[in-house]
Design a protein around this motif. Structure first.
Motif, PDB file in Angstrom:
ATOM      1  N   ILE A 172       7.350 -14.747 -33.492  1.00  0.00           N
ATOM      2  CA  ILE A 172       7.992 -15.870 -32.676  1.00  0.00           C
ATOM      3  C   ILE A 172       7.003 -16.817 -33.335  1.00  0.00           C
ATOM      4  CG2 ILE A 172       8.100 -17.088 -30.542  1.00  0.00           C
ATOM      5  CD1 ILE A 172      10.300 -14.964 -31.160  1.00  0.00           C
ATOM      6  N   THR A 173       5.824 -16.849 -33.467  1.00  0.00           N
ATOM      7  CA  THR A 173       4.813 -17.797 -33.596  1.00  0.00           C
ATOM      8  C   THR A 173       4.661 -18.020 -34.924  1.00  0.00           C
ATOM      9  OG1 THR A 173       2.887 -16.461 -33.360  1.00  0.00           O
ATOM     10  CG2 THR A 173       3.780 -17.684 -31.210  1.00  0.00           C
ATOM     11  N   ASN A 191      -8.837 -13.569 -22.940  1.00  0.00           N
ATOM     12  CA  ASN A 191      -7.958 -12.744 -22.894  1.00  0.00           C
ATOM     13  C   ASN A 191      -6.438 -13.216 -22.969  1.00  0.00           C
ATOM     14  OD1 ASN A 191      -9.255 -10.068 -23.273  1.00  0.00           O
ATOM     15  ND2 ASN A 191      -9.726 -10.439 -20.923  1.00  0.00           N
ATOM     16  N   GLU A 192      -6.148 -14.318 -21.933  1.00  0.00           N
ATOM     17  CA  GLU A 192      -5.139 -15.010 -21.564  1.00  0.00           C
ATOM     18  C   GLU A 192      -4.670 -15.603 -22.897  1.00  0.00           C
ATOM     19  OE1 GLU A 192      -4.784 -15.958 -16.829  1.00  0.00           O
ATOM     20  OE2 GLU A 192      -6.613 -16.239 -17.766  1.00  0.00           O
ATOM     21  N   MET A 193      -5.882 -16.562 -23.509  1.00  0.00           N
ATOM     22  CA  MET A 193      -5.656 -17.371 -24.730  1.00  0.00           C
ATOM     23  C   MET A 193      -5.061 -16.479 -25.878  1.00  0.00           C
ATOM     24  SD  MET A 193      -8.149 -20.227 -26.521  1.00  0.00           S
ATOM     25  CE  MET A 193      -9.292 -19.040 -27.223  1.00  0.00           C
ATOM     26  N   ALA A 194      -5.846 -15.409 -25.996  1.00  0.00           N
ATOM     27  CA  ALA A 194      -5.376 -14.510 -27.147  1.00  0.00           C
ATOM     28  C   ALA A 194      -4.013 -13.732 -26.987  1.00  0.00           C
ATOM     29  CB  ALA A 194      -6.288 -13.433 -27.458  1.00  0.00           C
ATOM     30  N   THR A 195      -3.583 -13.617 -25.885  1.00  0.00           N
ATOM     31  CA  THR A 195      -2.207 -13.171 -25.597  1.00  0.00           C
ATOM     32  C   THR A 195      -0.980 -14.144 -25.500  1.00  0.00           C
ATOM     33  OG1 THR A 195      -2.526 -13.125 -23.299  1.00  0.00           O
ATOM     34  CG2 THR A 195      -2.982 -11.082 -24.733  1.00  0.00           C
ATOM     35  N   HIS A 196      -1.388 -15.402 -25.622  1.00  0.00           N
ATOM     36  CA  HIS A 196      -0.346 -16.459 -25.503  1.00  0.00           C
ATOM     37  C   HIS A 196      -0.571 -17.648 -26.645  1.00  0.00           C
ATOM     38  CE1 HIS A 196      -0.352 -14.869 -21.509  1.00  0.00           C
ATOM     39  NE2 HIS A 196       0.707 -15.211 -21.182  1.00  0.00           N
ATOM     40  N   PRO A 197      -0.647 -16.972 -27.810  1.00  0.00           N
ATOM     41  CA  PRO A 197      -0.717 -18.081 -28.933  1.00  0.00           C
ATOM     42  C   PRO A 197       0.264 -18.861 -28.985  1.00  0.00           C
ATOM     43  CG  PRO A 197      -0.003 -15.827 -29.638  1.00  0.00           C
ATOM     44  CD  PRO A 197      -0.093 -15.727 -28.360  1.00  0.00           C
ATOM     45  N   GLY A 198      -0.157 -20.345 -29.158  1.00  0.00           N
ATOM     46  CA  GLY A 198       0.949 -21.521 -29.281  1.00  0.00           C
ATOM     47  C   GLY A 198       1.374 -21.924 -27.924  1.00  0.00           C
ATOM     48  N   TYR A 199       1.335 -21.231 -26.682  1.00  0.00           N
ATOM     49  CA  TYR A 199       1.525 -21.596 -25.512  1.00  0.00           C
ATOM     50  C   TYR A 199       1.041 -23.258 -25.140  1.00  0.00           C
ATOM     51  CZ  TYR A 199       2.060 -21.358 -20.290  1.00  0.00           C
ATOM     52  OH  TYR A 199       2.464 -21.716 -19.052  1.00  0.00           O
ATOM     53  N   TYR A 200      -0.160 -23.239 -25.338  1.00  0.00           N
ATOM     54  CA  TYR A 200      -0.702 -24.747 -25.010  1.00  0.00           C
ATOM     55  C   TYR A 200       0.060 -25.613 -25.808  1.00  0.00           C
ATOM     56  CZ  TYR A 200      -3.676 -28.652 -24.290  1.00  0.00           C
ATOM     57  OH  TYR A 200      -4.439 -29.878 -24.091  1.00  0.00           O
ATOM     58  N   GLU A 201       0.112 -25.754 -26.894  1.00  0.00           N
ATOM     59  CA  GLU A 201       0.720 -26.779 -27.827  1.00  0.00           C
ATOM     60  C   GLU A 201       2.098 -26.797 -27.488  1.00  0.00           C
ATOM     61  OE1 GLU A 201      -0.979 -23.893 -28.892  1.00  0.00           O
ATOM     62  OE2 GLU A 201      -2.087 -24.146 -30.625  1.00  0.00           O
ATOM     63  N   ASP A 202       3.013 -25.771 -27.102  1.00  0.00           N
ATOM     64  CA  ASP A 202       4.262 -25.948 -26.591  1.00  0.00           C
ATOM     65  C   ASP A 202       4.405 -26.965 -25.242  1.00  0.00           C
ATOM     66  OD1 ASP A 202       5.170 -24.836 -28.959  1.00  0.00           O
ATOM     67  OD2 ASP A 202       5.338 -23.003 -27.862  1.00  0.00           O
ATOM     68  N   TYR A 205      -1.485 -28.387 -17.566  1.00  0.00           N
ATOM     69  CA  TYR A 205      -1.484 -27.559 -16.379  1.00  0.00           C
ATOM     70  C   TYR A 205      -0.810 -27.840 -15.402  1.00  0.00           C
ATOM     71  CZ  TYR A 205      -3.342 -24.428 -12.872  1.00  0.00           C
ATOM     72  OH  TYR A 205      -3.386 -23.621 -11.776  1.00  0.00           O
ATOM     73  N   ALA A 206      -0.471 -29.113 -14.956  1.00  0.00           N
ATOM     74  CA  ALA A 206       0.235 -29.694 -13.974  1.00  0.00           C
ATOM     75  C   ALA A 206       1.779 -29.078 -14.377  1.00  0.00           C
ATOM     76  CB  ALA A 206       0.531 -31.021 -13.759  1.00  0.00           C
ATOM     77  N   PHE A 207       2.194 -28.969 -15.470  1.00  0.00           N
ATOM     78  CA  PHE A 207       3.624 -28.662 -15.951  1.00  0.00           C
ATOM     79  C   PHE A 207       3.665 -27.126 -15.793  1.00  0.00           C
ATOM     80  CE2 PHE A 207       4.470 -33.040 -16.898  1.00  0.00           C
ATOM     81  CZ  PHE A 207       5.764 -33.004 -16.771  1.00  0.00           C
ATOM     82  N   ARG A 208       2.398 -26.342 -15.940  1.00  0.00           N
ATOM     83  CA  ARG A 208       2.558 -25.087 -16.060  1.00  0.00           C
ATOM     84  C   ARG A 208       2.638 -24.594 -14.743  1.00  0.00           C
ATOM     85  NH1 ARG A 208       0.071 -19.914 -17.835  1.00  0.00           N
ATOM     86  NH2 ARG A 208      -0.979 -19.018 -16.123  1.00  0.00           N
TER      87      ARG A 208
END
Length: 1153
Positions: free
Chosen positions: A394-395, A511-522, A568-571
């Motif tokens: 996906i990423t 752990n959360e950053m490693a399992t969600h690659p590309g999440y923040y950028e999106d 974060y407000a949108f998350r």
């Protein structure tokens, strides 16, 4: 006692059961039924099967009533008795009967979709009794039940405590006296376990209006823990609407689960264990514990086998030693390369070896069920590999410049994450002309020359070297061994250039950053450029975030802060943005890159400081209560003084919300953040108590809160970090203090160590216990505040008293909660939003409104109550969203209870106007809203004309079909009235009169339409005022206010299927009885036989009002006062099984003898 018998079957009634209670025997039997195990209670009736030559009896049926058991008996006689005479062998008869009964049960279960579950037969019987005793629907799930005593006054009543998902219930039957209690978990304000000399295991349950005490539990700890968990679920529902969902997907590590409790109880236990597991190892909030087992871990740093427990979950293997501080370990399965069973020996029985990508090997031993454990880990590893490959696919295109291994590595080295290509894609999203942060902001604004060297830098270098040596010995990254030495290094201070990495590691954010690659950028891409209330507040606070630091004195730092807060407000829109988040986030950005700062913020808001940053800062208020309780216990000589001054509540919010960042010098406060990420909230409580303890003498001499705040402010301003290599940053808080003598300097490291020495024994589980107690108090206080604000807002708009409004609000809220428990036609999230204004927080849909309409509204009577409730609901629903708020509800109820005759009749008239066909009599275009919202209705919820005119008192005309509906409504309203015959007669008279008036209107319409064809369609064209010769001046224009289109004609003629009776005289009306009136019949006189009557027929409201006023019986009925207090009391006690009817709080104890 045998009541019926034949050669094969015997019907028996239990001795002591019957209408008269069976005298003393009946009392004893009933008492024993309750005191002994409730699920073993024998049914009052049963049918036995017995062959003539056998002494063995088989129970084939039982019943709770004579009617039920008689139906079973008659079925046996008609369907089995004749067949049995054919058999010659008794064994064949027995086999046939048993097979037949089992077949019937299987067929019933199949037809009624009854599935076998994990609950035992014993527990199923308890569920059946629970539903029968308390009238609970099937949606109300029983979790468990316990034997105990309930204290009513000074008399204990032995019985059974039933704990369901939404209610606490108790039942007792003792020598003819019955006691029942039902308390909703959402109404509990206090739940505590006490021990006295007489009652060593007492549980006290308090609500707003009563207190209940239970004792004599077989296992008080288990009972109280379950009560805590259920009450916590209820508080969560009140707080953020996340209702409890029964989760049966939790896998069990043990091969065989115990069957002594319900499946739901086991799942709740699993949920509680998962929560403790996640908190212990700082794991993502969706991680579920699979199981745990005792084992030993070989620790290479001290060459020992440490005894502890291994925990296995979907994505992690964790270990903690029996001695809490000795060693802990977290191994993400994404890091595991090999899991293998080593050879057993006497020294190392059942060993298991786990290897990771960074070439670390962990050796576990003394595993009781190694084969099963290896299989579970292998299954989870296979799932993890599939997820990693999926994420790569996906990423892959997005992360083409990333080092893929670094995303999956447990090492916190982040060189690849800072590559130029990635930073361009990551940060240049809003405006390419704005400089972007390619690294932690602190490294960009550290004003230090390469040649500079001083003792502080030397000490910093030694700290860095100590951490590197630690990594070499204990491992580096998420898989490192965490020991007492790790804690010692943290307390000595984390080096500046390692701070961000170790914050990520200790918080679990890595752990959360490693399992969600590309999440923040999106998320940044989606959120930038969008505006809402949260983004407005963020923009307002951006320049207030560490303004004294150079990193936030330019657009680069401000833009990075904006992106993280907006993302974060949108998350998490439930939190959005809250003040103090900007201060914490700005510090995170100083030491971590944007994506890392984002995941650190996620860890803070969602796991480490739960509910702190929502709109009502519930978490901070809860911890404020915990702090007050800790202060009362550990600094008792200061507690009373501080409570009188009201200082604790003032200081604790600012200390906790910003982790001391807003009250300490920056270089000292970051040391507090270091310890917080490692130790958790426990450190903040310790430190706060130490600050109070250090100033105890000065605080005792303070005369007011201002003086106390000055003392504490000076002390905190004086906290210094002598090891800091950063240039001194002006502290905003210190700049605002007075020019008094400064406090002597306090070393931050000494202060932290002092907090451990004096208060380090405070355990995390004790804090969680205190949090639960305070959460009940805080959330119920918020609910009470909401109720008071709602009542205060509308008390001037209605004739209801404040007490009546509070009771009605409680009923309104209870209806909402019960529909959340047992289902409803709309989403609970749509009906309850704590972020909305007070009046809008709780709203009601049609199904809920029907429930309250039946018990509160005086017009609810007869078979047409539901249809009348529908009309009323649509009238109140002014914005047409199928929901009404409390103000709209009270407005409608107020008209019926306190309105005058004209207002009530106008409301009744308006409820029977056609949808979408209402127009202003001034000639404006139709109002495209609900039909009931015609222009000019003299009520607060009525819309006004588009020309800003109030066209009162003119209303639109109902066609004949709707008029017939109005007549049916009147007849049904009177169906239970003592004067119903007189009212029926008056209604028939009024109806006949109005029909004749309508005929006149029809004749006039025919004449008008032939001469004014250009104005025939009032839906699309303007209307012309026309004056009837015999009408009064105030009737001008009303006769032609609403004309009927062809489409309407079709609708109206469809209503003519109602049969209309014609009578020639009033004497005939007098002879009509209630039972003569069919459901679809309206009593009128002189109805013309013209087929076109529906098309042109119409009456005005003034005609309707004048006709009603001619009948004194109708006038008296509509002017009759309404006893709302009695209806409120009835509403509290009414419960309809399967519908959203429940008491406002706890039921009264019912005693009968």
């Amino acid at each position: 006692m045998t009541e019926r018998a034949n050669p094969y079957f015997i019907l028996q009634k239990r001795k002591g059961h019957g209408d008269g209670g069976g005298g003393l025997a009946g009392l004893l039997v009933g008492t024993l039924d309750v005191v002994l195990d409730s699920s073993a209670r024998v049914a009052p009736y049963r049918i036995l099967y017995q062959t003539p030559d056998s002494l063995v009896y088989w129970t084939i049926a039982h019943g709770s009533s004579r009617r039920e058991i008689t139906e079973h008996w008659e079925w046996l006689e008609h369907n089995l008795l004749q067949t049995l005479s054919i058999f010659e062998n008794e064994n064949d008869i027995t086999t046939f009967v048993k097979g037949k009964i089992q077949g019937i049960i299987a067929e019933y279960n199949k037809n009624h979709d009854i599935k076998e579950d994990d609950d035992t037969d014993k527990f199923k019987e308890a569920i059946a009794k629970f539903r029968k005793l308390f009238g609970m629907p099937e949606e109300e799930k029983l979790v468990n039940y316990y034997s105990c005593s309930y204290w009513k006054g000074k008399v204990p009543r032995q019985g059974w405590l039933y704990l369901s998902i939404n209610h606490l219930c108790f039942y007792s039957y003792l020598l003819g006296k019955e006691a029942k209690l039902v308390v909703r978990w959402a109404d509990i304000t206090q739940l505590e376990k006490n021990a006295t000399l007489l009652l060593p295991d007492m549980v006290r349950v308090s609500t707003r209006c009563s207190e209940h005490v239970f004792s004599v539990f077989l296992n008080v700890n288990e009972t109280f823990k379950l009560m805590e968990q259920l009450a916590n679920i209820a508080m969560r529902q009140l707080l953020d609407n996340k209702g409890f969902e029964q989760d049966r997907s939790l896998p069990k590590l043990k091969k065989k689960s115990p069957k002594k409790v319900s499946a739901l109880k086991r799942d709740l236990d699993a949920r509680a264990k998962s929560e403790r597991y996640r908190a212990l190892f700082r794991l993502p909030k969706d991680e579920k514990l699979d199981g745990h087992t005792d084992c030993t871990l070989w620790t290479p740093f001290n060459k020992m086998h440490i005894l502890g427990q291994m925990f296995v979950s979907t994505n992690y293997i964790c270990f903690t030693s029996k001695e809490e501080t000795t060693c802990s370990l977290i191994i993400p399965l994404r890091e595991v390369t090999i899991v293998e069973k080593a050879d057993s020996s006497n020294v190392l029985p059942s060993p298991l070896s786990i290897s990771t990508k960074n070439r670390m090997t962990f050796l576990f031993a003394n595993l009781k069920d190694r084969d099963f454990l290896v299989q579970r880990i292998s299954d989870f590893l296979q799932q993890t590999s599939s997820k990693i490959y999926f994420e790569r696919d996906i990423t892959g295109s997005l992360n083409s410049s990333d080092d893929e291994g670094s995303l999956l590595s447990c090492s916190p080295q982040r060189s690849s994450l800072g590559s130029e290509g990635e930073s361009e894609r990551q940060f240049n999203l809003n405006d390419n002309s704005v400089p972007t942060a390619t690294q932690a902001l602190m490294t960009m604004y550290r004003r230090r020359s390469p040649e500079e060297f001083n003792p502080k830098l030397a000490k910093e270098f030694l700290k860095e070297q100590a951490w590197k040596n630690h990594f070499a010995e204990y491992g580096q990254g998420v898989c490192m061994y965490r020991t007492e030495k790790t804690k010692e290094l943290v307390l000595k201070g984390i080096p500046e250039n390692m701070r961000g990495e170790l914050w990520l590691l200790f918080s679990g954010a890595i752990n959360e950053m490693a399992t969600h690659p590309g999440y923040y950028e999106d998320l940044v891409e989606k959120s930038m450029g969008k505006y809402n209330l949260a983004t407005e507040e963020i923009e307002r606070d951006l320049h207030r975030s560490l303004p004294e630091h150079p990193a936030f004195q330019n657009e680069m730092g401000i833009a990075a802060l904006r992106r993280v807060l907006t993302a974060y407000a949108f998350r998490n829109p439930n939190i959005g943005y809250c003040q103090a988040m900007n201060i914490v986030t700005s510090v995170l950005l100083l030491y971590a890159k944007e994506e890392e700062a984002f995941w650190l913020l996620v860890a803070l808001c969602e796991r480490m400081l739960p509910d702190y940053y929502n709109t009502r800062v519930v978490g901070a208020l809860v911890d404020q209560g915990v702090f007050e309780e800790l202060a009362r216990v550990y600094v008792p000589q200061l507690y009373d003084c501080m409570q009188e001054l009201g200082v604790i509540s003032t200081i604790s919010l600012s200390w906790f919300l910003t982790l001391f960042l807003s009250v300490m010098p920056f270089e000292s406060a970051v040391v507090v953040v270091d310890c917080f990420f490692y130790e958790g909230i426990k450190l903040i409580f310790q430190l706060a108590l130490s600050v109070l303890d250090a100033n105890i003498h000065q605080l005792l001499n303070c005369k007011d809160d201002g003086e106390a705040m000055t003392v504490l402010g000076r002390y905190l301003d004086s906290v210094t970090n002598k090891d800091s290599t950063l240039p001194p940053i002006p502290h905003l808080h210190s700049l605002l203090t007075d020019d008094g003598e400064p406090h002597p300097e306090v070393d931050i490291f000494k202060l932290v160590r002092s907090s451990y020495e004096k208060f380090g024994f405070i355990r995390a589980d004790v804090i969680e216990q205190m949090r639960f107690k305070q959460r009940l108090r805080v959330i119920q206080t918020i609910e009470d505040t909401t109720k008071r604000n709602v009542v205060r807002t509308i008390v001037t708009e209605t004739a209801f008293s404040i007490d009546e409004l509070e009771e009605l609000y409680s009923l309104f809220k209870a209806e909402h909660l019960t529909s959340c428990y047992w289902g409803g036609t709309s989403n609970p999230m749509d009906r309850h939003d704590p972020s909305l204004p007070y009046l809008e927080q709780y709203r009601m849909d049609l199904e809920q409104f029907k429930g309250l309409f039946t018990v509160l509204f005086p017009w609810a009577s007869g078979t047409h109550t539901d249809s009348l409730a529908l009309r009323f609901f649509r009238l109140l629903d002014q914005n047409a969203d199928a929901l009404i708020n409390f103000r709209e509800f009270i407005t409608g109820l107020g008209v019926l209870c306190h309105g005058d005759l004209t207002e009530k009749l106008k409301l009744l008239y308006k409820m029977h106007l056609l949808p979408g066909k209402s127009v202003c009599v001034c000639g404006n275009k139709p109002l495209c809203v609900y039909a009931w919202h015609v222009a000019g209705f003299n009520l607060p919820f009525g819309p006004i004309c588009s020309r800003k005119q109030k066209c009162l008192p003119h209303l639109s005309f109902p066609p004949l079909g709707q008029f017939i509906e109005l007549c049916k409504t009147l007849y049904n309203m009177f169906s239970e009235d003592p004067n119903e015959q007189e009212l029926y007669h008056a209604t028939a008279t009024v109806t006949s009169l109005l029909l004749e008036m309508g005929e006149v209107g029809k004749l006039f319409y025919s004449f008008h339409s032939s001469t004014e064809e250009t104005h025939a369609n009032c839906i699309t064209g303007p209307m012309e005022d026309i004056k009837l010769e015999d009408s009064s001046p105030k009737d001008n224009g009303t006769s032609s206010a609403m004309l009927i289109s062809d489409d309407e004609t079709k609708d109206d003629t469809s209503m003519s299927s109602y049969s209309v009776l014609s009578a020639g005289s009033h004497e005939m009306d007098d002879k009509l009885q209630c039972e003569d009136i069919a459901e679809d019949t309206v009593l009128v006189r002189g109805l013309p036989h013209s087929a076109s009557i529906d098309k042109d027929w119409a009456i005005t409201f003034e005609q309707f009002l004048a006709s009603v006023l001619t009948e004194q019986a109708l006038v008296q009925y509509f002017e009759k006062p309404v006893d709302i207090a009695a209806r409120i009391t009835n509403g509290k006690n009414v419960r309809k099984v399967g519908q959203a009817h429940v008491s406002v709080s706890d039921y009264e104890i019912s005693l009968s003898g």
